[in-house]
Scaffold this motif. Structure first.
Motif, short mmCIF file in Angstrom:
data_model
loop_
_atom_site.label_atom_id
_atom_site.label_comp_id
_atom_site.label_asym_id
_atom_site.label_seq_id
_atom_site.Cartn_x
_atom_site.Cartn_y
_atom_site.Cartn_z
N ALA A 112 -31.24 20.22 -19.15
CA ALA A 112 -31.02 20.00 -17.78
C ALA A 112 -32.38 20.28 -16.91
CB ALA A 112 -30.01 20.61 -17.09
N TYR A 113 -33.34 20.90 -17.60
CA TYR A 113 -34.74 21.14 -17.07
C TYR A 113 -35.50 19.71 -17.09
CZ TYR A 113 -39.73 22.31 -16.75
OH TYR A 113 -40.89 22.34 -16.24
N GLY A 114 -35.87 19.33 -15.70
CA GLY A 114 -36.47 18.33 -15.60
C GLY A 114 -35.66 17.05 -15.00
N LYS A 115 -34.28 17.50 -14.92
CA LYS A 115 -33.41 16.47 -14.22
C LYS A 115 -33.83 16.50 -12.73
CE LYS A 115 -29.40 15.94 -17.00
NZ LYS A 115 -27.82 16.18 -17.25
N SER A 116 -33.44 15.51 -12.09
CA SER A 116 -33.89 15.16 -10.94
C SER A 116 -32.92 14.86 -9.79
CB SER A 116 -35.08 14.10 -10.72
OG SER A 116 -35.71 13.95 -9.59
N GLU A 117 -32.85 14.97 -8.50
CA GLU A 117 -32.22 14.23 -7.47
C GLU A 117 -32.93 13.06 -6.84
OE1 GLU A 117 -31.01 17.54 -5.02
OE2 GLU A 117 -29.76 18.50 -6.46
N LEU A 118 -33.89 12.73 -7.41
CA LEU A 118 -34.68 11.59 -7.02
C LEU A 118 -33.60 10.38 -6.57
CD1 LEU A 118 -37.39 10.14 -6.46
CD2 LEU A 118 -37.07 9.20 -8.72
N GLY A 119 -32.81 10.14 -7.22
CA GLY A 119 -31.81 8.93 -7.29
C GLY A 119 -31.00 9.04 -5.93
N GLN A 120 -30.62 10.51 -5.72
CA GLN A 120 -29.67 10.75 -4.63
C GLN A 120 -28.36 10.00 -4.84
OE1 GLN A 120 -32.00 9.94 -1.28
NE2 GLN A 120 -32.53 11.99 -1.00
N ALA A 156 -30.29 7.68 -14.96
CA ALA A 156 -29.35 8.51 -14.81
C ALA A 156 -29.71 10.02 -14.65
CB ALA A 156 -28.27 8.22 -15.82
N TYR A 157 -30.75 10.46 -15.62
CA TYR A 157 -31.33 11.68 -15.58
C TYR A 157 -32.12 11.93 -14.24
CZ TYR A 157 -33.88 15.50 -18.20
OH TYR A 157 -34.11 16.83 -18.60
N ALA A 158 -32.72 10.82 -13.57
CA ALA A 158 -33.38 11.11 -12.47
C ALA A 158 -32.21 11.16 -11.17
CB ALA A 158 -34.24 10.02 -12.29
N GLY A 159 -30.97 11.01 -11.24
CA GLY A 159 -30.10 11.10 -10.37
C GLY A 159 -29.28 9.92 -9.72
N LEU A 503 -43.19 13.92 -14.55
CA LEU A 503 -43.01 12.79 -15.61
C LEU A 503 -41.90 12.00 -15.33
CD1 LEU A 503 -42.32 11.32 -18.41
CD2 LEU A 503 -44.59 10.91 -17.78
N VAL A 504 -40.64 12.61 -15.40
CA VAL A 504 -39.49 12.16 -15.13
C VAL A 504 -39.36 11.23 -14.02
CG1 VAL A 504 -36.93 12.49 -14.81
CG2 VAL A 504 -37.96 13.72 -16.49
N GLU A 505 -39.71 11.66 -12.86
CA GLU A 505 -39.80 11.03 -11.43
C GLU A 505 -40.64 9.93 -11.51
OE1 GLU A 505 -40.01 13.69 -7.99
OE2 GLU A 505 -38.12 14.53 -8.68
N ILE A 506 -41.97 10.08 -12.04
CA ILE A 506 -42.81 8.94 -12.01
C ILE A 506 -42.48 7.66 -12.89
CG2 ILE A 506 -44.99 8.19 -12.71
CD1 ILE A 506 -46.17 10.98 -12.34
N ALA A 507 -41.73 8.06 -13.84
CA ALA A 507 -41.15 7.16 -14.70
C ALA A 507 -40.08 6.23 -14.23
CB ALA A 507 -40.89 7.48 -16.27
N ALA A 508 -39.14 7.17 -13.45
CA ALA A 508 -38.03 6.57 -13.03
C ALA A 508 -38.16 5.68 -11.74
CB ALA A 508 -36.89 7.63 -12.40
N ARG A 509 -39.30 6.09 -11.02
CA ARG A 509 -39.82 5.34 -9.66
C ARG A 509 -40.32 4.02 -10.19
NH1 ARG A 509 -41.79 10.49 -7.44
NH2 ARG A 509 -40.76 10.90 -5.58
N SER A 510 -41.03 3.94 -11.36
CA SER A 510 -41.83 2.72 -11.71
C SER A 510 -41.04 2.03 -12.80
CB SER A 510 -43.09 3.03 -12.35
OG SER A 510 -42.82 4.03 -13.41
N ASN A 511 -39.78 2.42 -13.08
CA ASN A 511 -38.88 1.67 -14.26
C ASN A 511 -39.62 1.63 -15.47
OD1 ASN A 511 -36.75 1.88 -12.13
ND2 ASN A 511 -37.39 -0.31 -11.72
N GLU A 512 -40.23 2.82 -15.99
CA GLU A 512 -41.03 2.63 -17.12
C GLU A 512 -40.92 3.90 -18.07
OE1 GLU A 512 -45.21 0.69 -15.22
OE2 GLU A 512 -45.08 2.89 -15.57
#
Length: 581
Positions: A112-120, A156-159, A503-512
């Motif tokens: 769970a380390y690195g999981k984000s609430e970016l997606g809310q 999903a990992y990014a919330g 890195l997780v948040e950057i990748a999720a924001r850019s869909n990469e």
């Protein structure tokens, strides 16, 4: 824990303090203040652009702001130095205890380390594969399938609340061609000689379907016209092909949440409802399009059609939705399908298309913008072609000829894990040469082997430690004295682990999702480098015979790497290797 967010918060707090004491004027926006790794690691652990982005609105010199900020940050125990560089960038060095704290977080949080609430919790629909149901998936579909599935897992990992969706293109004429092809195989099953003409599909994969149709209806369709059998065979063949496609996807560990049939849009009022929604906004009209750019086709003539004002939402030209003869264009059901997505309440839409759909991007984005009044963003990712090589020779594929390379061919050759990882080692919009021989090569040049070997090496080390009577379970390692990890090579690995949440948040924001594969390769490289240093420096060995405390600390570091590798591979849909065979 996201260390970069934590240090950014520290920077923002310091800027607020500078505002309070009058060093900075009131009312500045700190939205563009960033904290990130410096381009050159020799310059420090982190860098901030705060002084650069605030200089103009604050009407101050960047260096003056940077020096005041540096003095304030230096008061925090986590910061060992804050140095102004160039015109006003600020390079920060962090105390070893900060990096050791990262390891504690990894061990405590697990994968769970690195999981984000970016997606809310925002609802995102990711549509991918969506191949015509006319045959098994080929290697080109495989890339879109892997990319889409990894992207869905990343989000999903990014919330985000993610729905995986497959759009079944079963409403067009290509399914009639499939039905006619299956009918030929049906006649063949009855002992007749047949000829595959008029673009029918001669692939062997339809032999079993033709036999299954014979088993179901006997000779009821033999010698009968299309008016008797076409619709029934069409449905039968589509179901058979979708069963085949589901089996192909299962080979890669892909499970869709929704299979949406294009056919369900026809005769149900759904297409009409979508266009009525656009018409109510003044976006549908009767008109004549300009001739195609370039050389005008000899048979072109101006015809009045029903058009969508897509240019009002960013498209280059308006698009026809109904032909002059009253039939729907291909675009009309696609509009209705995306209208259905909007009506289902998704906050964001993502479509994964093949490279040949590049001309469809602007019109589809225009449609979703119009349908949702600009409230639902649509991101379209194009997956470029895959060239498959073996023994130095390129495989050619031709779907109509029945000689194409299938997804199953690739997976059976190298396995699902290698297939998935390798296809994610390039950005989706770049062409990819998939060399089957190199994919199985056991070397640093093979990224999937290199990452898997790092995890297997750690697992092997932990097993050997247990066999030697050294407690190396997660509970024991959580109590390790991490302050013993102070060597530059050890702290370098910890720094790389600290980058994972960012890195997780950057990748999720850019869909990469390919960024995850790149990161894992770099992390594996750091781990392998530390392991080899241990051959000459006993203090860096994962198992230190002279110090149980040092051993526990080293094993804790190794275990933290394994945890993050496992989390990253999980996003990519790859099973972490615990041993190499």
């Amino acid at each position: 824990m996201n260390l970069f967010n934590d240090i950014r918060s520290l920077v923002i707090d310091s800027l607020n303090a500078l505002t309070a004491d009058g060093t900075l004027p009131e009312g500045l926006s700190f939205d563009n203040v960033a904290v990130e790794p410096p381009r050159d690691p020799a310059h420090g652990d982190m860098a901030t652009n705060a002084a650069m982005v605030l200089a103009k609105p604050a009407k101050k010199k960047p260096r003056d702001i940077a020096e005041a900020l540096a003095a304030h940050l230096a008061q925090d125990d986590r910061i060992t130095s804050a140095e102004v560089a160039g015109p006003g960038f600020l390079n920060l060095r962090l105390a070893p205890s900060v990096w050791q704290g990262v390891l504690s977080s990894v061990l405590a949080d697990g994968t769970a380390y690195g999981k984000s609430e970016l997606g809310q919790g925002k609802r995102v629909n990711v549509e991918y594969v969506s191949a015509n149901p006319t045959g098994p998936l080929h290697v080109g579909h495989t890339r879109g399938a892997v990319f889409g599935d990894a992207l869905a897992s990343l989000l999903a990992y990014a919330g985000y609340d993610v729905t995986r969706e497959y759009y079944i293109n079963d409403g067009g004429g290509q399914v009639d061609v499939l039905a006619r092809s299956v009918y030929l195989r049906y006649l063949e099953a009855h002992g007749q000689e047949v000829a595959f003409e008029d673009g029918t599909y001669p692939g062997d994969y339809l032999i079993e379907v033709g036999q299954a149709l014979k088993d179901r209806v006997g000779d009821a369709y033999v010698g009968k016209g299309e008016d008797v059998w076409l619709q029934e065979v069409r449905n039968f063949a589509t179901d058979a092909m979708m069963d085949l496609i589901r089996e192909d996807l299962k080979l890669l560990g892909i499970e869709m949440d929704v299979f949406f049939s294009e056919k369900s849009l026809y005769g149900t009022g759904k297409i009409e409802a979508a266009l009525e929604s656009l018409d109510a906004k003044g976006l549908i009209y009767q008109g004549v399009l300009e001739p195609p750019k370039g050389k005008k086709p000899e048979d072109w003539e101006p015809r009045e059609q029903t058009l969508f004002k897509s240019t009002e939402h960013g498209d280059d030209v308006d698009r026809p939705v109904k032909k002059s003869d009253g039939a729907w264009t291909y675009f009309a059901p696609d509009i209705a399908y995306h209208y259905d997505k909007v009506e289902r309440g998704f906050d964001e839409l993502i479509d994964i298309f093949g490279a040949d759909h590049g001309g469809y991007v602007k019109r589809m984005k225009a449609a979703v913008s119009a349908l949702s009044d600009g409230k639902v963003p649509l991101d379209i990712k194009l997956c470029q072609l895959v060239k498959l090589f073996k023994d130095g020779q390129e495989f050619k594929m031709s779907k109509r000829a029945g000689t194409f390379v299938t997804l199953r061919d690739v997976v059976e050759a190298v396995g699902p894990d290698v297939t998935r990882f390798m296809l994610l080692t390039r950005k989706n919009d770049q062409g990819f040469d998939f060399d089957l021989d190199k994919a199985l090569e056991q070397s640093k040049d093979n990224p999937v082997f290199y990452v898997q070997y790092a995890n297997a090496r750690i697992c092997s080390t932990l097993r050997k430690a247990e066999e030697a009577g050294i407690a190396s379970d997660d509970a024991a390692l959580a109590d390790a004295d991490l302050s013993l990890l102070a060597a530059p090579a050890q702290l370098s690995v910890a720094r790389k682990l600290a980058e994972w949440p960012r890195l997780v948040e950057i990748a999720a924001r850019s869909n990469e999702p390919h960024r995850v594969a790149f990161y894992l390769y770099d992390l594996a490289s750091d781990l392998h480098g530390l392991y080899h240093l241990g051959k000459s420096d006993k203090g860096l060995r994962f198992v230190n015979e002279s110090s149980q405390s040092a051993t526990h600390a080293n094993l804790a570091l190794a275990r933290a790497v394994s945890i993050v590798i496992s989390a990253g591979l999980g996003i990519l849909g790859v099973t972490p290797a615990e041993e190499m065979r």
